[in-house]
Scaffold this active site. Sequence first.
Site, PDB file in Angstrom:
ATOM      1  N   ARG A 161      11.697  -5.630   5.899  1.00 13.20           N
ATOM      2  CA  ARG A 161      11.228  -4.443   6.315  1.00 13.20           C
ATOM      3  C   ARG A 161      11.964  -4.143   7.716  1.00 13.20           C
ATOM      4  NH1 ARG A 161       5.210  -2.161   6.183  1.00 13.20           N
ATOM      5  NH2 ARG A 161       5.250  -3.454   8.130  1.00 13.20           N
ATOM      6  N   ARG A 209     -10.297  -1.156   8.335  1.00 16.48           N
ATOM      7  CA  ARG A 209      -9.961  -2.435   8.412  1.00 16.48           C
ATOM      8  C   ARG A 209     -11.325  -3.608   8.379  1.00 16.48           C
ATOM      9  NH1 ARG A 209      -6.122  -0.737  12.752  1.00 16.48           N
ATOM     10  NH2 ARG A 209      -8.035  -1.369  14.118  1.00 16.48           N
ATOM     11  N   LYS A 233       0.947  -1.320  -0.055  1.00 12.64           N
ATOM     12  CA  LYS A 233       0.008  -0.174   0.005  1.00 12.64           C
ATOM     13  C   LYS A 233       0.930   1.262  -0.070  1.00 12.64           C
ATOM     14  CE  LYS A 233      -2.360  -1.202   3.883  1.00 12.64           C
ATOM     15  NZ  LYS A 233      -1.786  -2.367   4.043  1.00 12.64           N
ATOM     16  N   ARG A 240      -1.248 -10.798  12.617  1.00 17.55           N
ATOM     17  CA  ARG A 240      -1.838  -9.611  11.983  1.00 17.55           C
ATOM     18  C   ARG A 240      -2.605 -10.038  10.683  1.00 17.55           C
ATOM     19  NH1 ARG A 240       2.940  -5.945  12.904  1.00 17.55           N
ATOM     20  NH2 ARG A 240       3.142  -6.052  10.724  1.00 17.55           N
ATOM     21  N   ARG A 275      12.155  -2.742  13.386  1.00 16.03           N
ATOM     22  CA  ARG A 275      10.707  -2.365  13.702  1.00 16.03           C
ATOM     23  C   ARG A 275      10.418  -3.553  14.765  1.00 16.03           C
ATOM     24  NH1 ARG A 275       7.197  -0.281   8.980  1.00 16.03           N
ATOM     25  NH2 ARG A 275       5.586  -1.095  10.269  1.00 16.03           N
TER      26      ARG A 275
END
Length: 170
Positions: free
Chosen positions: A127, A88, A13, A144, A133
């Site tokens: 990532r 969502r 996205k 998730r 992260r």
Amino acid sequence: MRIVLLGAPGSGKGTQAALLVEELNLPHISTGELLRSAVKAGTDLGLQAKVVMDRGELVSDEIMLGLIEERLSRADVAQGFILDGYPRNIVQAEALDRLLERLEQPVDEALQIDVDVEMVIARIAKRAAQEDRSDDTEETVRKRMDVYAAQTLSLIHISEPTRQYCQSRM
């Protein structure tokens, strides 16, 4: 123009939003970035969100809608925006619709990005390594993805009358 991008975490996205930003010259509103900024700044909403994010869960609708409303109140979105990561589920879509109606900024387009789950997990692992992260462990990503499949896909895989309702709102 006001655009909403839908897709699983790590589906691209943000990448697609960057291309649209370049083409349309609109601000990109990433709910993930809104959350990370609020956490980094130590805002009340950010601290609440951090606890939830560290468990690999999705933050509450109330927190997200508050962050979105705050961002949409800025002058740079007067000509439109590209929103990714929200809504969502149908309840959030309806809440976003009410917010945007109140702000007189209805959505013009909603775009769905589909990517294979294992590809998403590989992307997010990469990532996580690049950006350090803490919310991007394989375990939290899989959690998730399960939440995404259970909640967000209902925006896409729904009955025709409901799809028409959602599309009229988005």
